[in-house]
Design an enzyme around this catalytic site. Sequence first.
Site, PDB file in Angstrom:
ATOM      1  N   ASN A 183       0.910  -1.519   0.083  1.00  0.00           N
ATOM      2  CA  ASN A 183       0.156   0.089   0.206  1.00  0.00           C
ATOM      3  C   ASN A 183       0.999   1.248  -0.505  1.00  0.00           C
ATOM      4  O   ASN A 183       1.279   1.439   0.838  1.00  0.00           O
ATOM      5  CB  ASN A 183      -0.668   0.193   1.006  1.00  0.00           C
ATOM      6  CG  ASN A 183      -1.417   1.070   0.946  1.00  0.00           C
ATOM      7  OD1 ASN A 183      -1.847   1.469   0.639  1.00  0.00           O
ATOM      8  ND2 ASN A 183      -2.611   1.403   2.576  1.00  0.00           N
TER       9      ASN A 183
ATOM     10  N   GLY B 234       3.021   2.293  10.516  1.00  0.00           N
ATOM     11  CA  GLY B 234       3.832   3.034  10.657  1.00  0.00           C
ATOM     12  C   GLY B 234       4.804   3.621  12.106  1.00  0.00           C
ATOM     13  O   GLY B 234       5.475   4.696  11.852  1.00  0.00           O
TER      14      GLY B 234
ATOM     15  N   SER C 109       3.210  -2.322  10.312  1.00  0.00           N
ATOM     16  CA  SER C 109       4.964  -2.423  10.231  1.00  0.00           C
ATOM     17  C   SER C 109       5.916  -3.704   9.957  1.00  0.00           C
ATOM     18  O   SER C 109       6.692  -4.057  11.131  1.00  0.00           O
ATOM     19  CB  SER C 109       5.372  -1.772  12.266  1.00  0.00           C
ATOM     20  OG  SER C 109       5.028  -0.370  11.888  1.00  0.00           O
TER      21      SER C 109
ATOM     22  N   GLU D  70      -5.248  -4.636  10.812  1.00  0.00           N
ATOM     23  CA  GLU D  70      -4.502  -3.894  11.100  1.00  0.00           C
ATOM     24  C   GLU D  70      -4.631  -3.020  12.143  1.00  0.00           C
ATOM     25  O   GLU D  70      -5.352  -2.448  12.363  1.00  0.00           O
ATOM     26  CB  GLU D  70      -4.316  -3.102   9.475  1.00  0.00           C
ATOM     27  CG  GLU D  70      -3.625  -3.628   8.556  1.00  0.00           C
ATOM     28  CD  GLU D  70      -3.645  -2.413   7.624  1.00  0.00           C
ATOM     29  OE1 GLU D  70      -2.584  -2.944   7.375  1.00  0.00           O
ATOM     30  OE2 GLU D  70      -4.218  -1.309   6.730  1.00  0.00           O
TER      31      GLU D  70
ATOM     32  N   HIS E  57      -9.421   1.615   5.188  1.00  0.00           N
ATOM     33  CA  HIS E  57      -8.315   1.449   5.622  1.00  0.00           C
ATOM     34  C   HIS E  57      -8.712   2.656   6.839  1.00  0.00           C
ATOM     35  O   HIS E  57      -8.994   3.185   7.024  1.00  0.00           O
ATOM     36  CB  HIS E  57      -7.512   1.997   5.055  1.00  0.00           C
ATOM     37  CG  HIS E  57      -6.045   1.546   5.352  1.00  0.00           C
ATOM     38  ND1 HIS E  57      -4.893   3.000   6.821  1.00  0.00           N
ATOM     39  CD2 HIS E  57      -4.678   0.877   5.588  1.00  0.00           C
ATOM     40  CE1 HIS E  57      -4.282   2.667   6.702  1.00  0.00           C
ATOM     41  NE2 HIS E  57      -3.936   1.192   5.831  1.00  0.00           N
TER      42      HIS E  57
ATOM     43  N   GLU F 200      -6.706   4.987   8.389  1.00  0.00           N
ATOM     44  CA  GLU F 200      -6.835   5.927   7.735  1.00  0.00           C
ATOM     45  C   GLU F 200      -7.849   6.543   7.480  1.00  0.00           C
ATOM     46  O   GLU F 200      -7.549   7.723   7.458  1.00  0.00           O
ATOM     47  CB  GLU F 200      -5.267   6.365   6.975  1.00  0.00           C
ATOM     48  CG  GLU F 200      -4.079   5.657   7.681  1.00  0.00           C
ATOM     49  CD  GLU F 200      -2.567   5.466   6.900  1.00  0.00           C
ATOM     50  OE1 GLU F 200      -2.636   5.228   6.078  1.00  0.00           O
ATOM     51  OE2 GLU F 200      -2.055   5.023   7.138  1.00  0.00           O
TER      52      GLU F 200
ATOM     53  N   LYS G 144       0.286   4.008  -0.954  1.00  0.00           N
ATOM     54  CA  LYS G 144      -0.368   5.421   0.713  1.00  0.00           C
ATOM     55  C   LYS G 144      -0.562   6.780  -0.272  1.00  0.00           C
ATOM     56  O   LYS G 144      -0.186   6.775  -2.190  1.00  0.00           O
ATOM     57  CB  LYS G 144       0.211   5.810   1.936  1.00  0.00           C
ATOM     58  CG  LYS G 144      -0.302   4.244   2.721  1.00  0.00           C
ATOM     59  CD  LYS G 144      -0.134   4.487   4.130  1.00  0.00           C
ATOM     60  CE  LYS G 144      -0.402   3.181   4.600  1.00  0.00           C
ATOM     61  NZ  LYS G 144      -0.352   3.203   5.954  1.00  0.00           N
TER      62      LYS G 144
HETATM   63  P1  13P Z   1       3.277   0.706   7.644  1.00  0.00           P
HETATM   64  O1  13P Z   1       3.460  -1.101   7.350  1.00  0.00           O
HETATM   65  O2  13P Z   1       3.835   1.353   7.010  1.00  0.00           O
HETATM   66  O3  13P Z   1       3.088  -0.232   8.694  1.00  0.00           O
HETATM   67  O4  13P Z   1       1.758   0.490   6.574  1.00  0.00           O
HETATM   68  C1  13P Z   1       0.551  -1.157   7.001  1.00  0.00           C
HETATM   69  C2  13P Z   1      -0.097  -0.228   6.210  1.00  0.00           C
HETATM   70  O5  13P Z   1      -1.058   0.769   6.445  1.00  0.00           O
HETATM   71  C3  13P Z   1      -0.587  -0.548   5.641  1.00  0.00           C
HETATM   72  O6  13P Z   1      -2.227  -0.751   5.052  1.00  0.00           O
END
Ligand code: 13P
Length: 258
Positions: A15, A179, A219, A173, A101, A103, A17
């Site tokens: 992803n 992150g 992560s 997640e 997601h 976010e 982002k």
């Molecule tokens: P990270 O791997 O940067 O922690 O992000 C995970 C994520 O949100 C994948 O959709």
Amino acid sequence: MMNTPESRVPLIAGNWKMHKTIAEATALAQAVRDGISNPPPAEVVLAPPFTALAAVAQVLSGSPIQLAAQNTFWERHGAYTGEISPQMLVDAGCQYVIIGHSERRQYFGETNDTVNRKITAALSAGLKPIVCIGETLKEREARETLGRISNQIQEGLAGLTAGQVERLVMAYEPVWAIGTGRTATPQQAQEVHAFIRQLLQDHFGAQVAGSLRLLYGGSVTPDNIRELIGEPDIDGALVGGASLKADSFLCLAALGQR
Ligand code: 13P
């Protein structure tokens, strides 16, 4: 359950982002395409931003790597300024779409209800949704993790048939692991994955629960993927940061097999 972990093909999805210009996305997709073994060790999916989808689709055409969008709207077309329909994503070359997601839930007001509408619309356009769920740190500390997950599944998948749910991929997640460099331990992730699979079995039957792939995200790096995917109910990873460079993502794809 009828299906064993071995019968589920692992899936590693990157992803990206809100990262990468069209030129950068093209270069990264080329490097992943050229570096992946053929056949790939796991199913591999890239999710660039909307602006780069068509360019990345061209790069991936003829390769085994699949394309995902990071979001969709639920209507086909109409006066919805700024939105993109599932049919438009198919037109741009996508096979998958990430839905719900954290976010999007956190910053853009998405709810279990909007997630539900998006799943239905994506499926009817022929896309395979990657549906994200997970608890916040506050919820985990208050021991509300399983309740939260249960609520996201019951409301997010409300009204769907077993045949529809069978076409989904789900991603657990935990928000506190995204992150942050603070990965869930394999035991923490497995506990929630097993709970999700049991819920799916209760609502949609053993066949669906046994075949649906459950990814872990938060992560994930080449250093921790082996122990995560060693757990019986973890069928792959949804990767943010470590998917932005070809070498680490290729490493994840190579290690992301049972
Ligand atoms: P990270 O791997 O940067 O922690 O992000 C995970 C994520 O949100 C994948 O959709």
